[in-house]
Design an enzyme around this catalytic site. Structure first.
Site, PDB file in Angstrom:
ATOM      1  CE  LYS A   1     -34.223  -3.916  24.710  1.00 28.15           C
ATOM      2  NZ  LYS A   1     -34.864  -3.640  23.421  1.00 28.15           N
ATOM      3  CG  ASP A  45     -33.531  -3.288  19.141  1.00 20.94           C
ATOM      4  OD1 ASP A  45     -33.401  -4.511  18.948  1.00 20.94           O
ATOM      5  OD2 ASP A  45     -33.925  -2.801  20.215  1.00 20.94           O
TER       6      ASP A  45
END
Ligand code: ATR
Length: 281
Positions: free
Chosen positions: A68, A104
């Protein structure tokens, strides 16, 4: 012209990802000509993988551990959410350029709004347990929702202080050992650590001080009913489980790649719960 579209999730290791189940379910429900696969990519191979995403036939990808942070660095352009969180979990190709975001944060806020619409950001302080990557996404979402104060409890205090410096003056940092005694006025408590997950230590906390109208949310979804949520329910508090965040974070990614905004339904929830249960058997 070939309209078939492909996306994937890349990680290392990758075997436990539920993303293919979620996205392939939506591809079937919305009758879209496409596929979502899994790519096991070693960290040293990741820059090359990302640079050749289009050549590999992908319109975009999800990135998971440990890619990420690298995805954020390597993308041609990252949006403000990904930059603030310091990590990207979704990329897509736009006219040959690789764009990146982090879903997220909206996964958290959409799920919370869906499941606990009675919670209002101005009701009172929010307690956040943990200061890792998940906490950064959630704190960003809380700030966007306009919360007045965030009270941050983390085992390593310096990490919580760093997060507070990065995100705003309305974050107060407390010692981890104060997590039961100092949550008295909080109207929302979110566990962003992996404590309570199958195989991890329990999250030890006493919710006795919380107001009767407080909402408790756990990002852990294996088990679905964590000890934290069970304790909250025993006290009659409203609870929000971790599975919805996983499902909701997939929504904006699917829309970017396939052009349809999918819905998180009870049917999808049941499919993923059945898959999780099968793995535990
Ligand atoms: P993620 O990206 O999933 O948030 P992470 O960045 O590794 O993962 O963060 C894990 C979080 O869980 C951190 O807040 C970590 O606390 P530290 O900053 O002190 O490491 C917390 N955590 C992990 N194990 C813990 C434990 N046994 N007790 C308390 N907190 C724990």
């Amino acid at each position: 012209m070939n309209r078939f579209k492909r996306a994937c999730v890349a990680g290392w290791p990758i075997s436990h990802s539920r993303s293919p189940l979620i996205h392939n379910h939506w591809l079937s429900v919305y009758d879209i000509d496409g596929a979502y696969g899994i790519e096991a990519v070693r960290p040293e191979d990741f820059p090359g993988f990302l640079a050749s995403l289009g050549e590999r036939g992908y319109v975009g990808a999800n990135l998971t551990v440990p890619h990420k942070e690298a995805a954020l660095r390597l993308a041609d352009e990252a949006d403000a959410v990904a930059a603030a969180i310091g990590a990207a979990n979704t990329v897509w190709l736009d006219d040959g350029r690789l764009l990146a975001t982090n879903t997220d944060c909206t996964g958290f806020t959409s799920h919370l709004e869906d499941t606990a619409p009675e919670w209002k950001s101005h009701d009172g302080p929010v307690a956040v347990l943990g200061a890792g990557g998940a906490a950064r996404a959630i704190v960003y979402g809380l700030e966007e929702s306009g919360v007045a104060e965030i009270w941050l409890f983390n085992r390593t205090r310096s990490r919580a202080e760093r997060l507070a410096e990065d995100f705003g003056s309305n974050i107060r940092v407390f010692d981890w050992r104060e997590r039961s005694a100092r949550i008295g006025d909080c109207m929302l408590l979110v566990n962003t650590t992996a404590l309570g997950m199958t195989g991890a230590p329990e999250l030890e906390i006493d919710l006795g001080m919380l107001p009767a109208t407080a909402v408790i949310m756990d990002i852990v979804y294996v088990p679905l009913a964590t000890a934290l949520l069970r304790q909250a329910r025993a006290r009659g508090l409203k609870t929000v489980d971790g599975l919805g965040m996983l499902l909701h974070q997939a929504v904006p990614a699917f829309e970017k790649w396939f052009g349809v905004r999918p819905r998180v339904t009870d049917e999808l929830r049941r499919i993923v719960i059945a898959d999780l249960a099968a793995e535990l058997c």
